[in-house]
Design a protein around this motif. Structure first.
Motif, mmCIF file in Angstrom:
data_model
loop_
_atom_site.group_PDB
_atom_site.id
_atom_site.type_symbol
_atom_site.label_atom_id
_atom_site.label_comp_id
_atom_site.label_asym_id
_atom_site.label_seq_id
_atom_site.Cartn_x
_atom_site.Cartn_y
_atom_site.Cartn_z
ATOM 1 N N VAL A 261 50.115 35.420 42.700
ATOM 2 C CA VAL A 261 49.758 34.674 41.498
ATOM 3 C C VAL A 261 51.002 34.443 40.641
ATOM 4 C CG1 VAL A 261 48.482 34.822 39.325
ATOM 5 C CG2 VAL A 261 47.375 35.459 41.452
ATOM 6 N N LEU A 266 49.219 29.796 44.357
ATOM 7 C CA LEU A 266 48.035 28.945 44.292
ATOM 8 C C LEU A 266 48.433 27.477 44.200
ATOM 9 C CD1 LEU A 266 46.884 31.790 43.169
ATOM 10 C CD2 LEU A 266 45.119 30.368 42.184
ATOM 11 N N HIS A 267 49.378 27.198 43.335
ATOM 12 C CA HIS A 267 49.772 25.800 43.138
ATOM 13 C C HIS A 267 50.569 25.267 44.320
ATOM 14 C CE1 HIS A 267 48.377 25.613 38.971
ATOM 15 N NE2 HIS A 267 48.670 26.898 38.965
ATOM 16 N N PHE A 274 47.644 34.993 49.525
ATOM 17 C CA PHE A 274 46.683 35.708 48.684
ATOM 18 C C PHE A 274 45.321 35.914 49.341
ATOM 19 C CE2 PHE A 274 46.710 31.230 47.299
ATOM 20 C CZ PHE A 274 45.393 30.885 47.528
ATOM 21 N N VAL A 275 45.025 35.213 50.439
ATOM 22 C CA VAL A 275 43.716 35.418 51.058
ATOM 23 C C VAL A 275 43.634 36.756 51.820
ATOM 24 C CG1 VAL A 275 42.101 34.547 52.790
ATOM 25 C CG2 VAL A 275 43.083 32.987 51.129
ATOM 26 N N ILE B 154 40.840 34.313 42.153
ATOM 27 C CA ILE B 154 41.927 33.565 42.796
ATOM 28 C C ILE B 154 41.353 32.532 43.753
ATOM 29 C CG2 ILE B 154 43.845 33.765 44.420
ATOM 30 C CD1 ILE B 154 44.444 36.498 43.267
ATOM 31 N N LEU B 155 40.371 32.951 44.551
ATOM 32 C CA LEU B 155 39.782 32.022 45.524
ATOM 33 C C LEU B 155 39.131 30.835 44.827
ATOM 34 C CD1 LEU B 155 38.109 34.183 48.315
ATOM 35 C CD2 LEU B 155 40.334 33.069 48.283
ATOM 36 N N ALA B 157 39.765 29.706 41.788
ATOM 37 C CA ALA B 157 40.791 28.889 41.137
ATOM 38 C C ALA B 157 41.464 27.992 42.162
ATOM 39 C CB ALA B 157 41.831 29.784 40.466
ATOM 40 N N TRP B 158 41.712 28.545 43.333
ATOM 41 C CA TRP B 158 42.396 27.769 44.372
ATOM 42 C C TRP B 158 41.467 26.713 44.966
ATOM 43 C CZ3 TRP B 158 42.042 28.386 49.998
ATOM 44 C CH2 TRP B 158 42.982 27.590 50.674
ATOM 45 N N ILE B 162 42.292 23.967 42.321
ATOM 46 C CA ILE B 162 43.487 23.256 42.774
ATOM 47 C C ILE B 162 43.173 22.313 43.922
ATOM 48 C CG2 ILE B 162 45.733 23.570 43.850
ATOM 49 C CD1 ILE B 162 45.932 26.134 42.097
ATOM 50 N N VAL B 169 42.629 25.460 35.857
ATOM 51 C CA VAL B 169 42.757 26.847 36.322
ATOM 52 C C VAL B 169 43.529 27.738 35.359
ATOM 53 C CG1 VAL B 169 42.542 26.311 38.743
ATOM 54 C CG2 VAL B 169 44.787 26.240 37.671
#
Lengths: 306, 330
Positions: A261, A266-267, A274-275, B154-155, B157-158, B162, B169
């Motif tokens: 993060v 993510l971006h 992260f998964v 996180i999932l 948000a992604w 995104i 986000v």
């Protein structure tokens, strides 16, 4: 709190509040028989063992440390790097395997310590009764309402955690109260049974009575408690690591998510960063919970064949 | 009943004292010198500046008077609402910084806790003794309750933020706006609020559904349920009684889970950079703002204690046994 509290365990799932009826002699073969036939127990155990083996073995097959820059930055999963690489070219799979290792360490030590404290307090409070019980009960209630994570954040921020066992120690110190409550309630009802009276009359010391007469009668429950504590400690450690308060020189699954993060994976669309860590935590904790339900069916004949 | 509330309040008061004492103790008695650590972390380049800064911090902590006086002073300042000055947002008082952030955290926590509790109970009750729903809802619930809050955040948000581009986000509202009373701003607030809320809701939902399902099964095996069935009462009626009985332990469970739920909200806010208490904690840690960190801690403790007390009151309202004083004085 009313007595119903004891029915609710960490997952919100009811735990067996009534003590198991005392049985003469061990029935290990029986338990094993039903455990091996229970799909939940077997499935959960297989998942846990698979992760454990991965965490133990995988780091031996490479000469790189988990934080070394070994590959091209930000490359997706490939034959060389199974889970791809980070923006710095670190091997995500290597970090993942090492992270699983510390996850198990935290779970075992943190869950174990919490179980030990909870059992000790529960046994003493339930067996002694009276003023000792009142005092221990008050202590239990205080730690119970104190939001554990908030306390841990303050402690971590000031003390500066350097190692995984130290983190486990702190987690264990603040996650025992519901165990103490449940163990106390069960000890309370076992205390006045004939076989306990008999042991006491024959001159056994209180500690021996607890260890030899009372604890064995709730061993199945204690084991299941440990499983739930293990899962709780893993989640708590991941949370702390994610905030950035965990040990920073060791790789952990929470820290992986933190850096993902932080370095905007993510971006950049680096989903392989992260998964896996979160999936591993979910799988491990979920497998523990499922195993727990299965064990409940194994130990409690009433629930079998449903 | 007075005894019931008396004991509860005594426990909460004691807990508060313990929390405040911990808050006071930790910086003073932990190994190492927090003042020195603060100084080194702020990385003062000018060596001459260190001495006055050290004197300032020692004065702020009140380290130059006897311990018991320090402790008393701490309490007095606490009741005056003085939690110190934020280092991160210098010179804003910590109390003000926190008060600005609390509405965001509450806006996340209250709906997600209440809705997940309600929906989880409903779905759990439906799942009990219904094979097909049990086989689908239960595994999903177990997966959800085992999910770390931040990972689901996180999932989401992604995936929804995104990749799909449906939701923003980061932040509590659009960066282009300033807080004001307009539809556009409220809409922006709601848009930014939805994903953190959803991830909190989903994780908590799983736990309640599992709990309710198990409790209903347990209740349906109770004597009163069998008796009603033997009398020929419709299944719906029996299930309704079972549901109402099962709600009580779920309510106690809610009180027990509050700490976990708050913790979940904190990390979810960090994932979404949502300007609540979790965000403050992250900023406080990154900026070595210990007053802010301790202030947030106290606020969380007070909030959890207040919520516990509220649940106690609700418990008395819904469980007549506590009112007659037959039970509940533990």
């Amino acid at each position: 709190m009313t007595d119903t509290t004891e029915h609710v365990s960490a997952t919100g799932a009811p735990a067996p509040a009534e003590p198991v009826t005392p049985v003469a002699g061990p029935r290990r073969r029986d338990v094993l028989h039903f455990a091996l036939r229970n799909r939940k127990v077997v499935g959960g155990t297989v998942v846990i063992l698979a992760f454990l083996v991965l965490g133990l073995v995988a780091p031996f097959f490479t000469d790189h440390g988990p934080n070394e820059y070994v590959g091209p930055p930000s490359s997706p999963p490939s034959a060389d790097f199974w889970f791809g690489t980070t923006t710095f070219g670190q091997d995500v799979f290597l970090q993942f395997a090492n992270g699983i290792r510390s996850t198990f360490v935290v779970g075992l030590l943190g869950g174990g310590l919490a179980g030990l404290i909870g059992m000790t307090i529960g046994f003493v409070a339930g067996y002694r009764g009276g003023l000792v019980d009142e005092l221990l009960n008050m202590l239990t209630n205080i730690v119970l309402v104190l939001p554990a994570l908030a306390v841990l954040i303050i402690l971590h921020a000031y003390v500066g955690i350097t190692s995984v066992p130290m983190q486990a120690l702190f987690i264990g110190l603040f996650s025992w109260p519901w165990v103490a409550r449940a163990v106390r309630a069960q000890t309370f009802s076992l205390r006045s049974r004939e076989f306990v009276d008999l042991a006491r009359l024959s001159g056994m010391r209180p500690l021996a009575v607890i260890r030899r007469e009372i604890a064995p009668n709730m061993s199945s429950y204690l084991f299941m408690t440990f499983i739930l504590l293990f899962g709780g400690a893993v989640l708590m450690a991941a949370t702390l690591d994610f905030i950035g308060l965990g040990p920073t020189d060791v790789v952990s699954l929470g820290l992986m998510m933190n850096s993902a993060v932080h370095w905007s994976a993510l971006h950049l669309g680096l989903w392989w960063w992260f998964v896996p860590p979160g999936a591993a935590i979910t799988a491990i904790v979920g497998a523990l919970y499922v195993m727990n339900v299965g064990l409940d069916e194994v130990f409690n004949p009433k629930l079998r064949e449903m | 009943m007075r005894r019931y509330f008396g004991r509860k309040l005594a426990i909460y008061a004691l807990t508060f004292v313990v929390a405040v004492t911990l808050n006071w103790l930790i910086p003073r008695f932990m190994p190492g010198d927090p003042v020195l650590r603060m100084l080194t972390r702020t990385s003062v380049s000018n060596p001459e500046a260190i001495a006055p800064m050290r004197a300032y911090y020692e004065n702020v902590f009140g380290l130059d008077v006897p311990l018991w006086k320090q402790y008393l002073k701490y309490w007095v300042e606490l009741f005056q609402g003085n939690l110190g000055v934020s280092v991160w947002l210098f010179p804003a008082p910590v109390a003000d910084v926190i008060v600005d952030a609390v509405p965001y955290t509450l806006a996340l926590l209250l709906p997600s806790i209440l809705l997940s509790w309600w929906a989880g109970n409903k779905v759990g009750a439906l799942a009990a003794r219904r094979k097909w729903l049990d086989n689908t809802a239960l595994p999903v619930s177990y997966a959800l309750t085992a999910t770390p809050y931040m990972w689901l955040g996180i999932l989401l948000a992604w995936g929804l933020g995104i990749v799909a581009g449906l939701f923003p986000v980061a932040g509590g509202y659009s960066f282009e706006m300033r807080p004001e009373w307009s539809w556009a701003f409220v809409g922006s607030l709601a848009q930014h609020w939805f994903l953190p809320f959803l991830s909190l809701f989903l994780v908590a939902f799983g736990g309640w559904a599992i709990g309710m399902r198990n409790l209903i099964i347990y209740e349906l095996e109770a004597d009163y349920a069998n008796y009603l069935a033997a009398l020929g009462a419709p299944r719906r009626l029996i299930r309704r009684y079972a549901f109402r009985n099962a709600l009580l332990p779920q309510l106690t469970g809610l009180a027990l889970q509050l700490g976990v739920l708050v913790a979940g909200a904190l990390v979810t806010e960090i994932v979404f950079a949502y300007p609540g208490l979790g965000h403050l904690i992250l900023q406080a840690i990154q900026n070595q703002d210990f007053f802010l960190l301790q202030g947030v801690f106290l606020f969380i403790v007070i909030g959890v204690l207040a919520a516990n007390f509220l649940i106690d009151i609700v418990y008395v309202l819904v469980d007549p046994r506590t009112r007659t004083g037959m039970q509940g004085a533990t």
